[in-house]
Write an enzyme that holds these catalytic residues in place. Structure first.
Site, short mmCIF file in Angstrom:
data_model
loop_
_atom_site.label_atom_id
_atom_site.label_comp_id
_atom_site.label_asym_id
_atom_site.label_seq_id
_atom_site.Cartn_x
_atom_site.Cartn_y
_atom_site.Cartn_z
N GLU A 363 0.83 -1.21 0.00
CA GLU A 363 0.00 0.00 0.00
C GLU A 363 0.86 1.27 0.00
O GLU A 363 0.53 2.27 0.64
CB GLU A 363 -1.05 -0.05 1.12
N1 CAA Z 1 -4.45 11.18 -3.16
C1 CAA Z 1 -5.24 11.75 -4.09
N2 CAA Z 1 -4.79 12.06 -5.34
C2 CAA Z 1 -3.52 11.76 -5.63
C3 CAA Z 1 -2.65 11.13 -4.70
C4 CAA Z 1 -3.17 10.86 -3.43
N3 CAA Z 1 -2.41 10.26 -2.47
N4 CAA Z 1 -1.44 10.94 -5.28
C5 CAA Z 1 -1.54 11.43 -6.52
N5 CAA Z 1 -2.79 11.92 -6.74
C6 CAA Z 1 -3.30 12.56 -7.95
C7 CAA Z 1 -2.52 13.82 -8.26
O1 CAA Z 1 -3.11 14.96 -7.62
C8 CAA Z 1 -2.63 13.90 -9.77
O2 CAA Z 1 -3.88 14.44 -10.13
P1 CAA Z 1 -3.99 15.75 -11.10
O3 CAA Z 1 -3.21 15.43 -12.32
O4 CAA Z 1 -5.45 15.93 -11.31
O5 CAA Z 1 -3.37 16.86 -10.31
C9 CAA Z 1 -2.65 12.45 -10.19
O6 CAA Z 1 -3.08 11.69 -9.07
C10 CAA Z 1 -1.30 11.94 -10.65
O7 CAA Z 1 -0.42 12.16 -9.59
P2 CAA Z 1 1.11 12.45 -9.78
O8 CAA Z 1 1.31 13.40 -10.93
O9 CAA Z 1 1.64 12.84 -8.45
O10 CAA Z 1 1.63 11.01 -10.23
P3 CAA Z 1 3.07 10.39 -10.07
O11 CAA Z 1 3.15 9.32 -11.08
O12 CAA Z 1 4.12 11.45 -10.06
O13 CAA Z 1 3.10 9.79 -8.56
C11 CAA Z 1 2.43 8.32 -6.78
C12 CAA Z 1 2.03 9.15 -8.01
C13 CAA Z 1 2.04 9.13 -5.55
C14 CAA Z 1 3.89 7.98 -6.69
C15 CAA Z 1 1.57 7.07 -6.96
O14 CAA Z 1 1.95 6.40 -8.13
C16 CAA Z 1 1.60 6.12 -5.79
O15 CAA Z 1 0.98 6.37 -4.74
N6 CAA Z 1 2.28 4.97 -5.96
C17 CAA Z 1 2.24 3.89 -4.99
C18 CAA Z 1 1.17 2.89 -5.36
C19 CAA Z 1 0.80 2.03 -4.22
O16 CAA Z 1 0.57 2.47 -3.11
N7 CAA Z 1 0.68 0.74 -4.51
C20 CAA Z 1 0.22 -0.21 -3.54
C21 CAA Z 1 -0.43 -1.35 -4.22
S1 CAA Z 1 -1.96 -1.79 -3.55
C22 CAA Z 1 -1.62 -2.93 -2.31
O17 CAA Z 1 -0.53 -3.05 -1.84
C23 CAA Z 1 -2.84 -3.65 -1.88
C24 CAA Z 1 -2.62 -4.94 -1.23
O18 CAA Z 1 -2.97 -5.98 -1.80
C25 CAA Z 1 -2.17 -4.99 0.21
#
Ligand code: CAA
Length: 395
Positions: A363
């Site tokens: 996550e």
């Molecule tokens: N909350 C709400 N919106 C968000 C957000 C958040 N935490 N993070 C990003 N966004 C939005 C941004 O505002 C942006 O929107 P706009 O273009 O409208 O402004 C859009 O999403 C894209 O965001 P970024 O430009 O920041 O994207 P990025 O590629 O630079 O980075 C990241 C995004 C934060 C790194 C994201 O990819 C991320 O969180 N990665 C981790 C994924 C993750 O947590 N995976 C876990 C897998 S699920 C799991 O583990 C389940 C299980 O089985 C236990």
């Protein structure tokens, strides 16, 4: 800001503690060693209402607040994090995601079965080449008019072997980047859904983590969640709450290790006195208790913010980052306090140490949480409302 739990929260905490100690503890070592899925235990968790705690009663859920859910997660994780991750994904990713962003029809059709635990759900975002970099989805969903055609592979899917429903994130308009991503409800008995072998993991070994393959799966149009292109936002917003669940899991793992280490240190004697009376051990206990208390405040606060309808995105990232680092650090210390006994399965702490590691990874890794937090700081969004105006930070 609360510093006291209400009657209902205390009752949930006590029920979860009793269930964990009585029902989960006896078989936890064997389930971990053999990687046995806790089928009967999950059935009992469903019976006790732990699988849909925050879902609305109209959909068969418990209608409880996030803090109650956190307290239950914490107590169950003190004993068995395989069970708590199954519970966490179903509650805070699948039920919450569906109830918050699904249509009335989607909720009426799917939520009662998920909230009651009759069905277990999975959240399918990660891919072989898109883990932390979640916008780089390779799974595609092509619009065929009356349905989408879903193709791709998802990795490390919790509840992958047992779930009846997947929330699948897929690319529908590759040229649109993250705005071309959608989320879909997929039933696992549909043609084209294939489940890979169970992963043989370091920790949370009894939970079922699988690779999932989708080949020409026909997904009805009405199973898309939200407006076209909402899928990435759906995943991020849902994960913001999911991270509170994992933070609570980490807090429970740390607390479980601390309780065991404290008990052991009072009984084990060396050089003529209990080892708890040696400063080397007493100081470890002091550090553990202090950091666990700090993590607890952060985790409970993020749940409280969510319950107040306030912004909790950064707070949940901070809580998960800190609680998972505390869990890792102090499960290692709990093993150290136990000495040679800590290195064998019978004393539980080696399992807690192995289980702790995943809380820094799933996550959103600790590095991803730091990205989320640092972006909030640099965008001037870091908001610490509970401390009032004086310390409120607007950078
Ligand atoms: N909350 C709400 N919106 C968000 C957000 C958040 N935490 N993070 C990003 N966004 C939005 C941004 O505002 C942006 O929107 P706009 O273009 O409208 O402004 C859009 O999403 C894209 O965001 P970024 O430009 O920041 O994207 P990025 O590629 O630079 O980075 C990241 C995004 C934060 C790194 C994201 O990819 C991320 O969180 N990665 C981790 C994924 C993750 O947590 N995976 C876990 C897998 S699920 C799991 O583990 C389940 C299980 O089985 C236990």
């Amino acid at each position: 800001m609360f510093f006291e739990l209400n009657e209902e929260q205390l009752a949930v905490q006590a029920a979860a503690r009793e269930f964990a100690q009585k029902e989960l503890k006896p078989g936890v070592i064997e389930r971990d060693a053999k990687g046995l899925y806790p089928k009967e235990e999950v059935r009992k968790m469903a019976e006790l209402g732990f699988m849909g705690m925050m879902a609305s009663p109209e959909y068969g859920g418990g209608g409880m607040d996030t803090l109650s859910y956190v307290l239950a997660m914490e107590e169950i994780s003190k004993v068995d994090s395989s069970c708590s991750v199954i519970m966490s994904v179903n509650n805070s990713l699948v039920c919450w995601g569906l109830e918050t962003y699904g249509t009335e029809e989607q909720k009426a059709k799917y939520l009662p079965r998920l909230a009651s635990g009759e069905w277990i759900g999975a959240f399918c975002l990660s891919e072989p080449e898109a883990g932390s970099d979640a916008t780089s989805q390779r799974t595609t969903a092509v619009d065929m008019g009356d349905h989408y055609l879903l193709n791709g592979t998802k990795n490390w899917i919790t509840n992958g072997g047992t779930s009846k429903l997947h929330l699948v994130i897929a690319q529908t308009h590759p040229e649109a980047g993250h705005r071309g991503i959608n989320a879909f409800i997929v039933e696992t008995d549909w043609d084209g859904v294939a489940i890979g072998a169970k992963e043989d993991k370091l920790g949370i070994r009894a939970s079922d983590t699988h690779t999932i393959m989708y080949t020409d799966v026909k997904v009805p149009k009405e199973n898309r969640i939200g407006d076209d292109g909402f899928g990435f936002k759906f995943a991020m917003k849902t994960l913001n709450g999911g991270r509170i669940g994992i933070a609570a899991q980490a807090l429970g793992i740390a607390g479980g290790a601390y309780e065991l280490a404290l008990e052991y240190s009072k009984q084990r004697e060396a050089f003529g006195k209990p080892i708890s009376k040696h400063q080397a051990i007493a100081f470890k206990l002091a550090d553990m208790a202090t950091e666990i208390e700090a993590a607890k405040l952060m985790v409970y606060r993020s749940a409280w913010l969510k319950d107040q309808g306030m912004d909790y995105d950064t707070a949940s990232a901070m809580a998960k980052l800190y609680a998972s680092e505390v869990a890792m650090r102090h499960t290692v210390e709990a093993v150290q306090i136990h000495g040679g006994y800590g290195y064998v399965k019978e004393y539980h702490v080696e399992r807690l140490m192995r289980d702790a590691k995943i809380t820094q990874i799933y996550e959103g890794t600790s590095e991803i949480q730091r990205i989320v937090i640092s972006r909030a700081i640099l965008q001037g969004q870091l908001y610490l409302p509970v401390f009032g105006g004086a310390l409120e930070q607007k950078v």
